[in-house]
Design a protein around this motif. Structure first.
Motif, PDB file in Angstrom:
ATOM      1  N   UNK A 255     -11.605  -3.690   8.549  1.00 38.79           N
ATOM      2  CA  UNK A 255     -12.981  -3.377   8.964  1.00 38.79           C
ATOM      3  C   UNK A 255     -13.821  -4.652   8.989  1.00 38.79           C
ATOM      4  N   UNK A 256     -13.184  -5.799   8.946  1.00 37.31           N
ATOM      5  CA  UNK A 256     -13.909  -7.070   8.958  1.00 37.31           C
ATOM      6  C   UNK A 256     -13.957  -7.711   7.596  1.00 37.31           C
ATOM      7  N   UNK A 257     -14.140  -6.907   6.539  1.00 31.86           N
ATOM      8  CA  UNK A 257     -14.183  -7.446   5.178  1.00 31.86           C
ATOM      9  C   UNK A 257     -12.914  -7.151   4.404  1.00 31.86           C
ATOM     10  N   UNK A 258     -12.416  -5.956   4.610  1.00 24.48           N
ATOM     11  CA  UNK A 258     -11.219  -5.567   3.868  1.00 24.48           C
ATOM     12  C   UNK A 258     -10.221  -4.913   4.815  1.00 24.48           C
ATOM     13  N   UNK A 259      -8.990  -4.859   4.352  1.00 24.64           N
ATOM     14  CA  UNK A 259      -7.927  -4.267   5.162  1.00 24.64           C
ATOM     15  C   UNK A 259      -7.317  -3.108   4.402  1.00 24.64           C
ATOM     16  N   UNK A 260      -7.088  -2.018   5.102  1.00 26.73           N
ATOM     17  CA  UNK A 260      -6.385  -0.885   4.505  1.00 26.73           C
ATOM     18  C   UNK A 260      -4.951  -0.889   5.023  1.00 26.73           C
ATOM     19  N   UNK A 261      -4.046  -0.904   4.086  1.00 26.31           N
ATOM     20  CA  UNK A 261      -2.613  -0.908   4.416  1.00 26.31           C
ATOM     21  C   UNK A 261      -2.038   0.465   4.098  1.00 26.31           C
ATOM     22  N   UNK A 262      -1.151   0.919   4.945  1.00 24.97           N
ATOM     23  CA  UNK A 262      -0.429   2.156   4.658  1.00 24.97           C
ATOM     24  C   UNK A 262       1.027   1.790   4.391  1.00 24.97           C
ATOM     25  N   UNK A 263       1.420   1.914   3.121  1.00 24.96           N
ATOM     26  CA  UNK A 263       2.814   1.676   2.747  1.00 24.96           C
ATOM     27  C   UNK A 263       3.516   3.013   2.545  1.00 24.96           C
ATOM     28  N   UNK A 264       4.777   3.066   2.932  1.00 28.01           N
ATOM     29  CA  UNK A 264       5.542   4.298   2.746  1.00 28.01           C
ATOM     30  C   UNK A 264       6.977   3.935   2.356  1.00 28.01           C
ATOM     31  N   UNK A 265       7.386   4.317   1.160  1.00 24.36           N
ATOM     32  CA  UNK A 265       8.778   4.037   0.762  1.00 24.36           C
ATOM     33  C   UNK A 265       9.776   4.899   1.539  1.00 24.36           C
ATOM     34  N   UNK A 266       9.264   5.868   2.285  1.00 30.46           N
ATOM     35  CA  UNK A 266      10.066   6.793   3.113  1.00 30.46           C
ATOM     36  C   UNK A 266      10.881   7.752   2.236  1.00 30.46           C
ATOM     37  N   UNK A 267      11.609   7.220   1.277  1.00 28.69           N
ATOM     38  CA  UNK A 267      12.435   8.045   0.389  1.00 28.69           C
ATOM     39  C   UNK A 267      11.724   8.179  -0.965  1.00 28.69           C
ATOM     40  N   UNK A 268      12.134   9.134  -1.776  1.00 30.13           N
ATOM     41  CA  UNK A 268      11.475   9.278  -3.087  1.00 30.13           C
ATOM     42  C   UNK A 268      11.605   8.017  -3.945  1.00 30.13           C
ATOM     43  N   UNK A 269      10.554   7.748  -4.717  1.00 34.86           N
ATOM     44  CA  UNK A 269      10.555   6.632  -5.675  1.00 34.86           C
ATOM     45  C   UNK A 269       9.928   7.132  -6.981  1.00 34.86           C
ATOM     46  N   UNK A 270      10.075   6.343  -8.046  1.00 40.55           N
ATOM     47  CA  UNK A 270       9.551   6.785  -9.339  1.00 40.55           C
ATOM     48  C   UNK A 270       8.068   6.430  -9.503  1.00 40.55           C
ATOM     49  N   UNK A 271       7.622   5.362  -8.862  1.00 41.79           N
ATOM     50  CA  UNK A 271       6.208   5.001  -8.867  1.00 41.79           C
ATOM     51  C   UNK A 271       6.000   3.971  -7.766  1.00 41.79           C
ATOM     52  N   UNK A 272       4.763   3.549  -7.593  1.00 43.81           N
ATOM     53  CA  UNK A 272       4.508   2.462  -6.648  1.00 43.81           C
ATOM     54  C   UNK A 272       3.721   1.377  -7.370  1.00 43.81           C
ATOM     55  N   UNK A 273       3.824   0.168  -6.852  1.00 42.24           N
ATOM     56  CA  UNK A 273       3.144  -0.979  -7.457  1.00 42.24           C
ATOM     57  C   UNK A 273       2.652  -1.885  -6.346  1.00 42.24           C
ATOM     58  N   UNK A 274       1.647  -2.692  -6.664  1.00 44.05           N
ATOM     59  CA  UNK A 274       1.320  -3.759  -5.714  1.00 44.05           C
ATOM     60  C   UNK A 274       0.776  -4.977  -6.445  1.00 44.05           C
ATOM     61  N   UNK A 275       0.908  -6.116  -5.789  1.00 44.15           N
ATOM     62  CA  UNK A 275       0.295  -7.352  -6.272  1.00 44.15           C
ATOM     63  C   UNK A 275      -0.426  -7.980  -5.093  1.00 44.15           C
ATOM     64  N   UNK A 276      -1.558  -8.615  -5.379  1.00 39.67           N
ATOM     65  CA  UNK A 276      -2.343  -9.224  -4.310  1.00 39.67           C
ATOM     66  C   UNK A 276      -2.846 -10.587  -4.765  1.00 39.67           C
ATOM     67  N   UNK A 277      -2.808 -11.515  -3.835  1.00 36.52           N
ATOM     68  CA  UNK A 277      -3.317 -12.849  -4.138  1.00 36.52           C
ATOM     69  C   UNK A 277      -3.745 -13.504  -2.830  1.00 36.52           C
ATOM     70  N   UNK A 278      -4.784 -14.324  -2.922  1.00 37.02           N
ATOM     71  CA  UNK A 278      -5.190 -15.081  -1.733  1.00 37.02           C
ATOM     72  C   UNK A 278      -4.207 -16.214  -1.445  1.00 37.02           C
ATOM     73  N   UNK A 279      -3.324 -16.494  -2.389  1.00 38.18           N
ATOM     74  CA  UNK A 279      -2.526 -17.722  -2.295  1.00 38.18           C
ATOM     75  C   UNK A 279      -1.033 -17.486  -2.089  1.00 38.18           C
ATOM     76  N   UNK A 280      -0.631 -16.224  -2.052  1.00 33.31           N
ATOM     77  CA  UNK A 280       0.799 -15.954  -1.892  1.00 33.31           C
ATOM     78  C   UNK A 280       1.358 -16.587  -0.623  1.00 33.31           C
ATOM     79  N   UNK A 281       2.504 -17.213  -0.768  1.00 32.99           N
ATOM     80  CA  UNK A 281       3.313 -17.593   0.383  1.00 32.99           C
ATOM     81  C   UNK A 281       4.448 -16.587   0.453  1.00 32.99           C
ATOM     82  N   UNK A 282       4.949 -16.356   1.631  1.00 32.01           N
ATOM     83  CA  UNK A 282       5.913 -15.277   1.794  1.00 32.01           C
ATOM     84  C   UNK A 282       7.073 -15.721   2.662  1.00 32.01           C
ATOM     85  N   UNK A 283       8.263 -15.280   2.268  1.00 28.48           N
ATOM     86  CA  UNK A 283       9.462 -15.482   3.094  1.00 28.48           C
ATOM     87  C   UNK A 283      10.167 -14.139   3.227  1.00 28.48           C
ATOM     88  N   UNK A 284      10.873 -13.936   4.310  1.00 25.19           N
ATOM     89  CA  UNK A 284      11.608 -12.682   4.500  1.00 25.19           C
ATOM     90  C   UNK A 284      12.950 -12.936   5.147  1.00 25.19           C
TER      91      UNK A 284
END
Ligand SMILES: [Zn+2]
Length: 667
Positions: A255-284
């Motif tokens: 919305x310009x200031x914040x972003x809403x993400x929709x995550x879906x594990x698709x299959x059952x999981x025991x819980x969900x978690x997230x981490x957020x940082x302005x500085x994360x670098x990412x590889x995949x």
């Protein structure tokens, strides 16, 4: 002529005897000493399991087909407020009662207030609980601060196999300590991370052992015990933040200031978690259809770049092949701040910045980084896909996970002990000597809180390795795979593990599981009698387990027995089953001078020091009278050279004497 013949005969016998005593090492298999079938004093089994059904579930679940199997559905929305370190949350619970009793209340864990903090304590404030259908009505609930618990009172009793739905609105304050949820690090040095784990109301598990498991967040071991559920996970975070979370990113909307993400594990999981940082670098990287990613701070790049992704990918590949399918489409390894090494959640595991700092300070060995990544990823199989009560059965998931990370060491570095800076074997064998206490594996963490670290991370994986030594690699791995498939997406206990081994091995396994998991002390062997019989050349060895009276069950393990003679060397070398206090008899070719139990090759016994690796005695009782057939057993071996030399001298003298007489005749 007669005399010459006679002397030659004795010489021949002497030489033959020397050759025989040096070279003949009997390798007699003992028919009467075998692994015993211990009758269990108490039943530990679970209700009979329909193996065909659960394995069939594995076949369906592993390809994502959950048709016909019901789970609770949780719809979770979280909004991260960076400045206040809080998370606004909305949780819609479509709770499915898969237990055989009706419920009038459902308890939820509110873990954050039990987590470590410095100046800002964690907390979940429940704003309201309401029905979801119109007209929306408030539902009664009670929060028990001390137990970190909320009870939601249902309007109607929830019968087995039925569902009920309600909505919980809450706000979570993230603690500023170094626990599983925290806000830590500075913007100035690009190290600030928000880790949001176990930070929303999580439904408790009902089981046949405890009823509702309402344990608070404990400081020893992992405090978690959570059922599988389908999740829809929405997360709102400031625009510039990089977010790592459980599940596939379905869409994101700014919305310009914040972003809403929709995550879906698709299959059952025991819980969900997230981490957020302005500085994360990412590889995949894509590993056989799984999107494996790493998220790390800029300063961590030298150690994290490429390597973390590689280690996670190698683990995923190995354990997929070894145990069974990791069925999700994403797997993240994420850097966080924490007092521990790493922590596992569904589809996302953490490695702490502290590990890296200690490796750099050389207070941890460099391989520790790889160890933590492999260990946490291995938890996807043990504690996530196959769940357990981490408080009452925590040794199970940690033991299996530690065995697995060591197995990774074996496969990729040819050494099961590759990651063991202190060998498990040495630590366990000297633990009693050092701490003067026993240690039972099969206990709740509440019963031995001070021993959780030792039991879960050292003794339990060592006992699993011991099991592999006893039954062989093929059966061992097949049993773990069977256990995994049979308890896929479910909760397992130690009896379930034993059942899997019994199924694969085709035998009762009480002889292994009862003593090794339930006894406080290891065996402590002592020779109580070693008797050599001159009459028939037999050696009878009696070994007593001095700890047998202190343990509820007798141990059985294979031990290499060696019988030596000072002159001849090894007279006997044979692996023998020592079943508690054991007596066995063997034929040896000459009088022995020393009997030894060799403790290498994972013989588990109480030792006073790392350096000791055998038990030996020279205290050998001699009985009987020498017979002709056992003449060489009678003669002390030390004088055999003297006899041989004397014989040779006599022959030479006789030879000279004969020659002289012949010479006299011809000269
Ligand atoms: Zn672990």
């Amino acid at each position: 002529m007669m005399r010459v013949m006679k002397m030659r005969g004795i010489l021949r016998v002497l030489v033959f005897a020397l050759l025989v005593t040096v070279s003949f090492v009997p390798m007699v298999r003992d028919a009467d000493l075998a692994k015993p079938h211990v009758a269990a004093n108490e039943s530990r089994g679970s209700p009979p399991v329909d193996i065909s059904k659960t394995i069939a579930d594995y076949d369906e679940f592993s390809v994502g087909n959950f048709a016909g199997t019901e789970f609770s559905n949780l719809n979770l929305s979280l909004k991260l407020n960076e400045v206040s370190s809080t998370v606004e949350g909305n949780l819609t619970v479509d709770f499915y009662n898969d237990d055989p009793v009706p419920f009038s209340q459902i308890p939820f864990h509110l873990y954050p207030s039990g987590m470590l903090y410095e100046s800002r304590q964690g907390n979940i404030t429940v704003l309201n609980v309401t029905t979801t259908s119109e007209p929306i009505q408030e539902m009664p609930y009670s929060v028990l601060w001390e137990q970190q618990l909320m009870w939601v009172n249902l309007t109607d009793s929830l019968l087995p196999g039925e569902r009920t739905e309600f909505h919980i609105e809450f706000i979570t304050t993230l603690p500023d300590g170094l626990d599983r949820a925290n806000v830590h690090g500075e913007n100035g040095n690009q190290s600030r991370i928000y880790t949001v784990s176990s930070s929303y109301p999580i439904p408790c598990v009902y089981d046949r052992f405890d009823g509702w498991n309402t344990d608070p967040y404990v400081g020893f071991g992992d405090p978690f015990y959570i059922d599988m559920a389908f999740y829809e996970f929405y997360l709102n975070a400031p625009n510039d933040m990089i977010v790592a979370a459980t599940g596939e990113l379905i869409e994101s909307d700014s919305d310009g200031e914040s972003t809403t993400y929709h995550f879906d594990p698709i299959l059952p999981v025991r819980e969900v978690t997230f981490a957020a940082s302005r500085y994360y670098q990412m590889e995949s990287a894509n590993v056989n259809g799984v999107n494996v990613s790493s998220f790390y701070l800029p300063d961590s790049q030298p150690e994290w770049e490429d390597d973390v992704l590689e280690w996670a990918s190698l683990t995923l590949t190995l354990l997929n092949e070894t145990y069974g399918v990791y069925p999700y489409s994403t797997l993240n390894v994420v850097e966080q701040h924490g007092f521990y090494g790493g922590m596992e959640y569904p589809c996302q595991v953490y490695m702490t910045r502290g590990v890296l700092e200690r490796v750099r300070a050389e207070t941890l060995f460099p391989e520790y980084l790889e160890l933590v990544v492999v260990h946490e990823v291995a938890h996807q199989w043990w504690s996530q896909l196959v769940g357990d009560d981490c408080i009452d059965w925590g040794f199970l998931d940690e033991g299996l996970t530690c065995w697995s990370h060591n197995y990774y060491g074996e496969v990729y570095y040819s050494d099961w002990e590759y990651f063991q800076y202190y060998r498990y074997l040495d630590t366990v064998r000297t633990h009693h000597e050092e701490f003067e206490i026993g240690s039972v594996i099969n206990q709740s963490n509440y019963e031995r809180p001070d021993l959780v670290g030792y039991i879960d991370y050292t003794k339990a994986p060592l006992i699993l390795e011991k099991l592999r030594v006893e039954i062989g690699h093929e059966k061992f791995v097949e049993s773990l795979s069977h256990f995994f498939r049979q308890n896929y997406f479910e909760i397992a206990t130690l009896p379930n593990l034993q059942e899997a081994f019994e199924f694969v091995c085709g035998e009762d396994m009480d002889w292994f599981f009862l003593p090794w998991f339930d006894n406080p002390f290891l065996p402590d062997y002592s020779f109580v009698g070693v008797v050599y019989n001159l009459t028939d050349g037999t050696l009878t060895i009696s070994v007593e387990d001095l700890n047998e009276g202190s343990n509820p069950y007798s141990y059985s393990q294979q031990v290499l027995v060696r019988v030596d003679n000072n002159f001849d060397g090894v007279l006997l070398e044979e692996t023998v089953w020592i079943n508690g206090t054991t007596t066995f008899t063997r034929l040896v070719s000459t009088r022995p001078s020393e009997v030894c139990l060799d403790y290498e090759d994972y013989v588990l016994v109480d030792l006073i020091s790392y350096d000791v690796d055998s038990l030996s005695t020279q205290n050998i009782q001699i009985v009987g009278t020498p017979s002709l057939t056992n003449l060489w057993g009678f003669l002390p071996i030390e004088i055999l050279p003297a006899i041989a030399v004397t014989g040779i001298v006599l022959v030479l003298v006789f030879y000279v004497f004969i020659n002289r007489r012949s010479g006299n005749a011809t000269w």
